[in-house]
Design a protein around this motif. Structure first.
Motif, PDB file in Angstrom:
ATOM      1  N   ASN A 220       0.937  -1.227  -0.035  1.00  0.00           N
ATOM      2  CA  ASN A 220       0.285   0.344  -0.031  1.00  0.00           C
ATOM      3  C   ASN A 220       0.848   1.564   0.018  1.00  0.00           C
ATOM      4  O   ASN A 220       0.623   2.269   0.410  1.00  0.00           O
ATOM      5  N   SER A 221       1.944   1.118  -0.679  1.00  0.00           N
ATOM      6  CA  SER A 221       2.799   2.507  -0.756  1.00  0.00           C
ATOM      7  C   SER A 221       3.649   2.254  -1.731  1.00  0.00           C
ATOM      8  O   SER A 221       4.267   1.239  -2.989  1.00  0.00           O
ATOM      9  N   TYR A 222       4.044   3.640  -2.445  1.00  0.00           N
ATOM     10  CA  TYR A 222       5.072   3.638  -3.433  1.00  0.00           C
ATOM     11  C   TYR A 222       5.481   4.548  -3.981  1.00  0.00           C
ATOM     12  O   TYR A 222       5.785   5.821  -2.968  1.00  0.00           O
ATOM     13  N   TYR A 223       7.156   5.311  -3.684  1.00  0.00           N
ATOM     14  CA  TYR A 223       7.634   6.277  -4.240  1.00  0.00           C
ATOM     15  C   TYR A 223       8.417   6.525  -5.127  1.00  0.00           C
ATOM     16  O   TYR A 223       8.544   5.715  -6.676  1.00  0.00           O
ATOM     17  N   MET A 224       8.355   7.871  -5.539  1.00  0.00           N
ATOM     18  CA  MET A 224       9.592   8.520  -6.745  1.00  0.00           C
ATOM     19  C   MET A 224      10.537   8.902  -6.216  1.00  0.00           C
ATOM     20  O   MET A 224      10.271   9.978  -5.300  1.00  0.00           O
ATOM     21  N   VAL A 225      11.780   9.654  -6.950  1.00  0.00           N
ATOM     22  CA  VAL A 225      12.558  10.019  -6.794  1.00  0.00           C
ATOM     23  C   VAL A 225      12.929  10.861  -7.794  1.00  0.00           C
ATOM     24  O   VAL A 225      13.024  10.211  -9.564  1.00  0.00           O
ATOM     25  N   CYS A 226      13.218  12.637  -8.307  1.00  0.00           N
ATOM     26  CA  CYS A 226      13.258  13.115  -8.742  1.00  0.00           C
ATOM     27  C   CYS A 226      14.450  13.914  -8.734  1.00  0.00           C
ATOM     28  O   CYS A 226      14.600  13.883  -7.942  1.00  0.00           O
ATOM     29  N   GLN A 227      15.335  13.879 -10.358  1.00  0.00           N
ATOM     30  CA  GLN A 227      16.355  15.318 -10.728  1.00  0.00           C
ATOM     31  C   GLN A 227      15.685  16.858 -10.702  1.00  0.00           C
ATOM     32  O   GLN A 227      15.483  16.735 -11.903  1.00  0.00           O
ATOM     33  N   LEU A 228      15.575  17.981  -9.423  1.00  0.00           N
ATOM     34  CA  LEU A 228      15.580  18.715  -9.530  1.00  0.00           C
ATOM     35  C   LEU A 228      16.649  20.277  -9.943  1.00  0.00           C
ATOM     36  O   LEU A 228      17.462  19.897  -9.177  1.00  0.00           O
ATOM     37  N   LYS A 229      16.512  20.728 -10.820  1.00  0.00           N
ATOM     38  CA  LYS A 229      17.420  21.883 -10.836  1.00  0.00           C
ATOM     39  C   LYS A 229      16.449  23.370 -10.867  1.00  0.00           C
ATOM     40  O   LYS A 229      15.889  23.287 -11.941  1.00  0.00           O
ATOM     41  N   ALA A 230      17.224  24.924  -9.848  1.00  0.00           N
ATOM     42  CA  ALA A 230      16.673  24.968  -9.760  1.00  0.00           C
ATOM     43  C   ALA A 230      17.962  26.229  -9.676  1.00  0.00           C
ATOM     44  O   ALA A 230      18.202  26.126  -8.434  1.00  0.00           O
ATOM     45  N   ASN A 231      17.964  27.339  -9.962  1.00  0.00           N
ATOM     46  CA  ASN A 231      18.721  28.608  -9.308  1.00  0.00           C
ATOM     47  C   ASN A 231      20.114  28.282  -9.548  1.00  0.00           C
ATOM     48  O   ASN A 231      20.915  28.149  -9.097  1.00  0.00           O
ATOM     49  N   HIS A 232      20.318  27.533 -10.412  1.00  0.00           N
ATOM     50  CA  HIS A 232      21.365  26.675 -10.852  1.00  0.00           C
ATOM     51  C   HIS A 232      22.074  25.747  -9.565  1.00  0.00           C
ATOM     52  O   HIS A 232      23.558  25.052  -9.450  1.00  0.00           O
TER      53      HIS A 232
END
Length: 137
Positions: A101-113
Motif C-alpha cells: 500500500n505504498s510506493y515512491y518516486m525520486v526526481c532530480q530537480l534543478k533550480a537557480n543553478h
C-alpha cells in the motif's frame, strides 16, 4: 467435479480473473498518471496541484527544514520554496510499483543553478493515493 470450458464454473472463474486483471491495470495506470501529474507540477512550480494529493498531515523536508504539517501548511511551505527557487529542470530518476500500500518516486530537480533530490512517498489510503512524505534535499 470437472470444469470444462463450457461450464458455468469455468466461465465464472475466467470472468473473475479478467476482473482482477482490469482492476490491477487500472491501479497501475492511476499510479503512473499521478506520478506524471506530480512531475509536471514540480516542473511548473505548482504547489497547489501537488498539495491536493497530500494526506491530511504530511512529512515535509525542504533543504534543511523538516517537520510534520497539515495539508494547508504544507502547501504554503512548498509555495514558498517555488517562489524563491525558479525550476529549470525536473527529471524522474526512479519510480517504484505499489507494494504494501505504498510506493515512491525520486526526481532530480534543478533550480537557480542548484541541484536537488526530490523524494515523494505515496500511501494508498481508502483506495486513493496520498502523498505522506515529500523531501527536497
Amino acid at each position: 467435479m470437472v470444469f470444462s470450458r463450457g461450464s458455468s464454473f469455468f466461465k465464472l472463474g475466467m470472468l473473475s480473473i479478467m476482473m482482477l486483471m482490469i482492476i490491477s491495470l487500472k491501479s497501475a495506470y492511476a499510479q503512473l498518471d499521478l506520478s506524471n501529474e506530480i512531475l509536471e507540477s514540480l516542473r511548473s512550480g505548482q504547489a497547489k496541484n501537488i498539495s491536493k494529493h497530500f494526506n491530511t498531515n504530511v512529512s515535509l523536508s525542504l533543504k534543511n527544514d523538516a517537520g510534520f504539517y497539515s495539508k494547508f501548511q504544507g502547501e504554503m511551505i512548498l509555495s514558498d520554496f517555488f517562489r524563491s527557487n525558479r525550476i529549470s529542470e525536473v527529471k524522474l530518476i526512479q519510480r517504484t510499483n505499489k507494494s504494501n500500500n505504498s510506493y515512491y518516486m525520486v526526481c532530480q530537480l534543478k533550480a537557480n543553478h542548484k541541484g536537488y533530490r526530490v523524494f515523494v512517498k505515496f500511501n494508498i489510503l481508502d483506495g486513493e493515493s496520498k502523498i505522506t512524505e515529500l523531501r527536497i534535499e
